[in-house]
Design a protein around this motif. Structure first.
Motif, PDB file in Angstrom:
ATOM      1  N   ILE A  83       8.968  -4.468   5.928  1.00 27.61           N
ATOM      2  CA  ILE A  83       9.834  -3.769   4.981  1.00 27.61           C
ATOM      3  C   ILE A  83      11.276  -4.122   5.329  1.00 27.61           C
ATOM      4  O   ILE A  83      11.798  -3.673   6.352  1.00 27.61           O
ATOM      5  N   ASN A  84      11.878  -4.967   4.490  1.00 22.70           N
ATOM      6  CA  ASN A  84      13.172  -5.577   4.813  1.00 22.70           C
ATOM      7  C   ASN A  84      13.072  -6.252   6.175  1.00 22.70           C
ATOM      8  O   ASN A  84      12.269  -7.146   6.349  1.00 22.70           O
ATOM      9  N   ASN A  85      13.791  -5.781   7.162  1.00 20.58           N
ATOM     10  CA  ASN A  85      13.747  -6.419   8.477  1.00 20.58           C
ATOM     11  C   ASN A  85      12.907  -5.647   9.490  1.00 20.58           C
ATOM     12  O   ASN A  85      12.875  -6.003  10.674  1.00 20.58           O
ATOM     13  N   GLY A  86      12.244  -4.616   9.043  1.00 18.28           N
ATOM     14  CA  GLY A  86      11.432  -3.816   9.960  1.00 18.28           C
ATOM     15  C   GLY A  86       9.947  -3.960   9.693  1.00 18.28           C
ATOM     16  O   GLY A  86       9.531  -4.592   8.725  1.00 18.28           O
ATOM     17  N   GLU A  87       9.146  -3.379  10.570  1.00 17.19           N
ATOM     18  CA  GLU A  87       7.690  -3.427  10.441  1.00 17.19           C
ATOM     19  C   GLU A  87       7.098  -2.031  10.600  1.00 17.19           C
ATOM     20  O   GLU A  87       7.588  -1.226  11.400  1.00 17.19           O
ATOM     21  N   ILE A  88       6.060  -1.757   9.830  1.00 17.62           N
ATOM     22  CA  ILE A  88       5.303  -0.518   9.949  1.00 17.62           C
ATOM     23  C   ILE A  88       3.823  -0.877  10.058  1.00 17.62           C
ATOM     24  O   ILE A  88       3.327  -1.739   9.340  1.00 17.62           O
ATOM     25  N   GLU A  89       3.139  -0.215  10.965  1.00 19.43           N
ATOM     26  CA  GLU A  89       1.715  -0.466  11.173  1.00 19.43           C
ATOM     27  C   GLU A  89       0.879   0.479  10.303  1.00 19.43           C
ATOM     28  O   GLU A  89       1.269   1.627  10.067  1.00 19.43           O
ATOM     29  N   PHE A  90      -0.277  -0.020   9.875  1.00 18.27           N
ATOM     30  CA  PHE A  90      -1.219   0.797   9.112  1.00 18.27           C
ATOM     31  C   PHE A  90      -2.606   0.701   9.739  1.00 18.27           C
ATOM     32  O   PHE A  90      -3.111  -0.400   9.967  1.00 18.27           O
ATOM     33  N   GLU A  91      -3.175   1.848  10.035  1.00 23.24           N
ATOM     34  CA  GLU A  91      -4.571   1.918  10.470  1.00 23.24           C
ATOM     35  C   GLU A  91      -5.407   2.314   9.258  1.00 23.24           C
ATOM     36  O   GLU A  91      -5.052   3.243   8.533  1.00 23.24           O
ATOM     37  N   PHE A  92      -6.505   1.604   9.043  1.00 21.44           N
ATOM     38  CA  PHE A  92      -7.322   1.825   7.857  1.00 21.44           C
ATOM     39  C   PHE A  92      -8.671   2.431   8.233  1.00 21.44           C
ATOM     40  O   PHE A  92      -9.350   1.954   9.140  1.00 21.44           O
ATOM     41  N   GLN A  93      -9.028   3.504   7.555  1.00 22.00           N
ATOM     42  CA  GLN A  93     -10.349   4.111   7.714  1.00 22.00           C
ATOM     43  C   GLN A  93     -10.877   4.505   6.341  1.00 22.00           C
ATOM     44  O   GLN A  93     -10.095   4.714   5.398  1.00 22.00           O
ATOM     45  N   TYR A  94     -12.201   4.594   6.249  1.00 27.29           N
ATOM     46  CA  TYR A  94     -12.782   5.041   4.982  1.00 27.29           C
ATOM     47  C   TYR A  94     -14.052   5.830   5.249  1.00 27.29           C
ATOM     48  O   TYR A  94     -14.717   5.652   6.276  1.00 27.29           O
ATOM     49  N   ALA A  95     -14.365   6.721   4.335  1.00 25.68           N
ATOM     50  CA  ALA A  95     -15.560   7.569   4.448  1.00 25.68           C
ATOM     51  C   ALA A  95     -16.628   7.072   3.490  1.00 25.68           C
ATOM     52  O   ALA A  95     -16.347   6.788   2.324  1.00 25.68           O
ATOM     53  N   GLU A  96     -17.864   6.965   4.001  1.00 21.89           N
ATOM     54  CA  GLU A  96     -19.005   6.567   3.177  1.00 21.89           C
ATOM     55  C   GLU A  96     -19.772   7.783   2.647  1.00 21.89           C
ATOM     56  O   GLU A  96     -20.482   7.689   1.660  1.00 21.89           O
ATOM     57  N   LYS A  97     -19.626   8.929   3.342  1.00 25.30           N
ATOM     58  CA  LYS A  97     -20.391  10.122   2.988  1.00 25.30           C
ATOM     59  C   LYS A  97     -19.464  11.220   2.480  1.00 25.30           C
ATOM     60  O   LYS A  97     -18.302  11.300   2.869  1.00 25.30           O
ATOM     61  N   ALA A  98     -20.020  12.085   1.630  1.00 29.57           N
ATOM     62  CA  ALA A  98     -19.212  13.142   1.017  1.00 29.57           C
ATOM     63  C   ALA A  98     -19.316  14.470   1.757  1.00 29.57           C
ATOM     64  O   ALA A  98     -18.568  15.399   1.476  1.00 29.57           O
ATOM     65  N   ASP A  99     -20.233  14.594   2.701  1.00 26.65           N
ATOM     66  CA  ASP A  99     -20.478  15.901   3.328  1.00 26.65           C
ATOM     67  C   ASP A  99     -20.042  15.948   4.794  1.00 26.65           C
ATOM     68  O   ASP A  99     -20.660  16.616   5.624  1.00 26.65           O
TER      69      ASP A  99
END
Length: 374
Positions: A83-99
Motif C-alpha cells: 500500500i503505497n510504500n508500506g506493507e500489510i500482512e494478511f492471514e487467510f482462514q475459511y470455514a467449511e462447516k456451519a455449526d
C-alpha cells in the motif's frame, strides 16, 4: 535456486506414502482456496484504502510452490498487500462447516510476547471466509485478543485463541461475489478428491494381483521394456520409500515411452513415475531439457483429449469416467512439476501456473459431469 533433491528426500523418507500423499492433497486444497481468493481480496483491500496504490500478492513459503516435498508449514503470512510504500500482512482462514462452536486462531499468528504479556501483531489483518454462510470478515489480531479465549483445540492438539460463535458470526458480512468464488473452490476440491482416488485404485489393483499369487496360483509378471511394468515397479518403490540406484537413467528411459499413440491411461502412469523419480534426483542440464520438453508434450496431449461435455477421451475401450480421472490426475501432477522446475531450476521455457487446474478445459462442465456420474 538449485534443488538439493537428496537432502529433500532424506528429510521426507520417514513420511509414509499415504500420509505424504494426504499431506500433498491437503496443501493443494489450501492453495486452491488461496489462489481463487487472491483477486477478490485485492478488491477488498482497495476498498479499505481507496485513494492509495494497492497491490496484493501471495506470500509465504508456498507463494509459488503449493507444497514442500520435505514437508513442513510456512510461518510467513498468506498474503502481503503493498500500500503505497508500506506493507500489510494478511492471514487467510475459511470455514467449511456451519455449526462451529468456536473459531480458532493460532497464537503465533495473533500475538507476540513482550515483557511477559501477549501483544497483538501490528500491520496485520485476518481475512476470514465462511463458505456455508457466504460471508466474510476482515479484522485485526487485537480483535481476537479482546474477543477470544485462550484454550485447547482438540483437532490441533495445541492451544489457540478461540472466539465463541455468537461473537464471531456478528462480525461476518455478506458479499454476493462469494457465491461464485466458493462454488469454484468446492468444484476444484471435488475434482482433486476424484482424481486422487486413482492412487487407491492402483493400490487395490496391485493388491489383487499380489493376492492372486497365493489364492489362485497366479503369476505376477514384471516385463522388461513395458510401461505397465515400469509403473508397477515405481509404484511399489514409492510406497516402500525406496529410491532406485540409477534414478536419473530411469527418468531418461521413462521419457522414451512418450509416443504418438499413448492413451490417457498411459500418460497417467508416465506422469506418476516422472513425479516419483523427479523428487529424488538432481537433474543435469541435458536431462532437464528433455524433461521440460516432455512435460510440455504430455500436457498438450492431455488437453487435446478434452471433449465439449467436460470429459476426456483417448480410447473407446475405457469408460469416459476413468479416462477423465486419468486426465485430471495427470494435469494435477504436471502442474506441480511445472512449478517445481521453474522454482528450483529457473526454467524460463515453461509458463507458471496461476490457478490450480487452469489447464482443465472447462472446470464447471467437468465438475457437473463428475458430480452426476459419482
Amino acid at each position: 535456486m538449485k534443488l538439493d533433491a537428496k537432502t529433500i528426500y532424506a528429510q521426507s523418507s520417514d513420511i509414509k506414502s499415504r500420509t505424504y500423499l494426504q499431506y500433498r492433497r491437503d496443501m493443494k486444497k489450501k492453495a486452491i482456496a488461496e489462489l481463487e481468493v487472491l483477486e477478490w481480496l485485492g478488491n477488498k483491500v482497495k476498498q479499505l484504502y481507496p485513494k492509495k496504490r494497492v497491490e496484493v500478492y501471495k506470500s509465504g513459503g508456498d507463494k509459488f510452490l503449493w507444497f514442500l516435498r520435505k514437508g513442513g508449514v510456512s510461518r510467513e503470512p498468506d498474503f502481503v498487500a503493498e500500500i503505497n510504500n508500506g506493507e500489510i500482512e494478511f492471514e487467510f482462514q475459511y470455514a467449511e462447516k456451519a455449526d462451529l462452536e468456536f473459531y480458532d486462531f493460532k497464537v503465533s499468528k495473533v500475538a507476540k510476547k513482550k515483557d511477559g504479556k501477549r501483544k497483538p501483531i501490528e500491520e496485520k489483518f485476518f481475512v476470514y471466509i465462511h463458505k456455508p454462510l457466504l460471508k466474510h470478515a476482515i479484522f485485526k489480531p487485537e480483535w481476537i485478543l479482546k474477543n477470544g479465549e485462550y484454550g485447547m483445540v482438540p483437532a490441533w492438539r495445541s492451544r489457540a485463541f478461540r472466539v465463541p460463535r455468537e461473537r464471531f458470526e456478528k462480525l461476518l458480512k455478506s458479499d454476493s461475489a462469494l457465491k461464485s468464488l466458493c462454488h469454484t473452490i468446492d468444484a476444484k476440491n471435488f475434482i482433486l478428491n476424484f482424481q486422487h482416488k486413482l492412487i487407491d485404485l492402483n493400490k487395490d489393483e496391485l493388491l489383487y494381483l499380489l493376492q492372486g499369487v497365493i489364492d489362485e496360483n497366479k503369476i505376477v509378471k514384471i516385463i522388461p521394456k513395458d510401461l505397465d511394468s515400469f509403473f508397477k515397479v515405481c509404484f511399489i518403490l514409492d510406497n516402500l520409500n525406496k529410491i532406485p540406484q540409477n534414478a536419473n537413467l530411469w527418468l531418461v528411459y521413462l521419457l522414451s515411452y512418450i509416443g504418438k499413440n499413448i492413451t490417457l491411461g498411459d500418460i497417467s502412469k508416465i506422469v506418476y513415475c516422472i513425479d516419483f523419480l523427479y523428487s529424488k534426483i538432481e537433474l543435469k542440464l541435458n536431462e532437464l531439457a528433455q524433461l521440460v520438453s516432455k512435460v510440455k508434450e504430455l500436457l498438450k496431449k492431455t488437453k487435446m483429449c478434452y471433449k465439449e461435455d467436460g470429459s476426456y477421451r483417448s480410447s473407446l475401450k475405457v469408460s469416459p469416467l476413468d479416462e477423465t480421472r486419468y486426465a485430471l490426475f495427470s494435469i494435477n501432477l504436471l502442474e506441480d512439476l511445472i512449478q517445481d522446475m521453474i522454482f528450483y531450476y529457473s526454467v524460463s521455457d515453461l509458463k507458471a501456473i496461476t490457478k490450480i487446474y487452469e489447464n482443465v478445459g472447462d472446470i464447471e462442465k467437468t465438475y457437473e459431469l463428475l458430480r452426476g456420474s459419482t
